[in-house]
Design a protein around this motif. Structure first.
Motif: not given
Length: 455
Positions: A53, A57, A85, A368-369, A375, A377
């Motif tokens: 993240r 982004g 995002q 995601s991460e 959350n 992107v």
């Protein structure tokens, strides 16, 4: 002369007396006879294992945003895409990690079991709503055995996936001819393979049939046929014939070398072939959009919990890098940056072919991460003619713990204040003329994101 706007005529009558060419020309005729209610196309661009993240982004908001380092290859194309995002997948299972790649396009929660899907994916629902042919579903990195939950994103119905075409030669045949992939989509179409083996272009082989059909058309439909055959010729030159000369080059489309030949990877290493294969699929699906034989497609670059590391050979794979394995600082960011380069290739190619402004491409990952669906992107490219608001970054507020794991992350995703991934798809379908306020399960959709499509 036949004109669709004046009177109806059957596809069978138009193709009467046409021999082998009917295999190639039937999609053109069908598309001219059964026009979709609205124009425009959709492509899902899936990369596995999430993103870093802090480097992926946009910083800032609106049209004044700046790109983070991993998206540097896209700098020249900022006016052609938007960054979203703070997006969450509320339809993910209670397990909520790599295995939920199968929920990337299918927005049905069901009982929350990660080993099942509970409804069709958005690509199939959209194609049906548009009255379009089934989606053209392609994969770059073959799915590992029993790995469907890690890489199958396209679903005809609950627990019934649509096999991906792995070889670009097969995806070409699927778009412009006929056929159904065997398990894994890894079989060639014998007729076209034989033609190529004889050093003949498929268009040369059916040129008399094309001439015969052209004589039955007039006006715009004759122009469309010319565009259709010209586009097929360009795809042949670039990807299907070694060396790019359909009259003199010797193709190698036998069972042992078909994949290498079809992807034009030549004698390059594994990463070069990986890149060539992905770009070949992109060329084919974008050309299919231009010719009107497909309006929806998906490209899966690799499975979750695995995946090629396109930045170096012999090191840890993409998944291992995402868990901190390897000794190269910034390697995960470098992988993200490599895929940003391929997204830039897509935008450039779509512009060259002339379909960018009518094609909405969504780039996302299954996680995601933090290996959850929180959350996240996303990037949306193209679709300006359809009302997509490009050239800006939008950040949706996230409430809760973005690092939650498994069942805890599922609870965080479903907080009412958090934005739902499904609303991206709602915005896309509305831009393409499907006036429906939800996809999948109704309770989480808000009717789309006005920041994407204001209509």
């Amino acid at each position: 002369m036949w004109e669709q706007t004046r009177h109806r005529i059957s596809r069978r009558k138009l193709l009467r007396g046409i021999g082998a060419g009917s295999f190639l020309l039937a999609p053109f005729v069908k598309n001219r006879l059964v026009e979709a209610a609205t124009g425009g196309n959709f492509l899902a661009f899936f990369t596995p294992n999430g993103h870093v993240r802090s480097a992926f982004g946009g910083s800032g908001a609106g049209t004044s945003f700046t790109l983070k380092p991993s998206l540097a290859p896209l700098e020249a194309y900022k006016a052609d895409f938007m960054v979203l995002q703070g997006v969450n997948n509320k339809a993910a299972s209670t397990y909520a990690t790599h295995e939920d790649a199968n929920k990337f396009l299918s927005m049905y929660y069901g009982s929350g079991d990660y080993q099942h899907t509970y409804g069709p994916s958005f690509d199939f629902e959209l194609a049906a709503a548009l009255g379009a042919p089934k989606p053209l579903n392609m994969g770059v990195d073959p799915t590992p055995p029993n790995g469907f939950i890690y890489s199958d994103i396209s679903w005809v119905a609950g627990d019934k996936s649509d096999p991906k075409w792995i070889k670009p030669l097969d995806s070409f045949n699927a778009a412009f001819g006929a056929g159904t992939p065997a398990s894994g989509g890894d079989t060639g179409t014998a007729a076209l393979t034989a033609l190529l083996a004889e050093r003949k272009s498929v268009l040369d082989f059916v040129k008399d049939d094309i001439s015969k059909l052209s004589g039955r058309l007039a006006g715009k439909n004759k122009e469309n046929l010319d565009l259709y055959t010209s586009a097929i010729r360009e795809v042949e030159k670039t990807w299907l014939i070694a060396g790019g000369n359909p009259n003199t080059s010797v193709p190698t489309c036998n069972s042992g070398a078909a994949k290498t030949t079809a992807t034009a990877a030549g004698a390059g290493n594994g990463i070069a072939r990986f890149k060539a294969q992905g770009e070949a699929h992109l060329d084919i699906v974008l050309t299919a959009f231009a010719c009107g034989v497909r309006r929806v497609g998906t490209l899966v670059w690799g499975p979750e919990s695995s995946g090629v590391n396109p930045t170096r050979s012999g090191g840890p794979d993409h998944h291992q890098v995402s868990h901190g394995e390897g000794n190269l600082p910034g390697e995960w960011e470098a992988i993200d940056k490599w895929y940003a380069g391929e997204f830039a290739y897509l935008i450039k190619k779509a512009r060259e072919i002339g379909v960018l402004d009518d094609t909405i491409t969504a780039w996302g990952s299954g996680i995601s991460e933090q290996h959850n669906q929180l959350n996240m992107v996303w990037l949306l490219a193209g679709g300006k003619n359809k009302g997509i608001q490009l050239g800006k970054a939008v950040t949706y507020p996230f409430t809760g713990n973005p690092n939650a794991f498994l069942a805890d992350s599922h609870v965080e995703a479903q907080r009412s204040a958090n934005a739902h991934q499904g609303d991206i798809y709602v915005s896309v379908q509305k831009a393409l003329g499907v006036n429906k306020d939800y996809v999948g399960d109704k309770q989480w959709c808000r009717g789309g994101f006005k920041e994407i499509f204001a209509g």
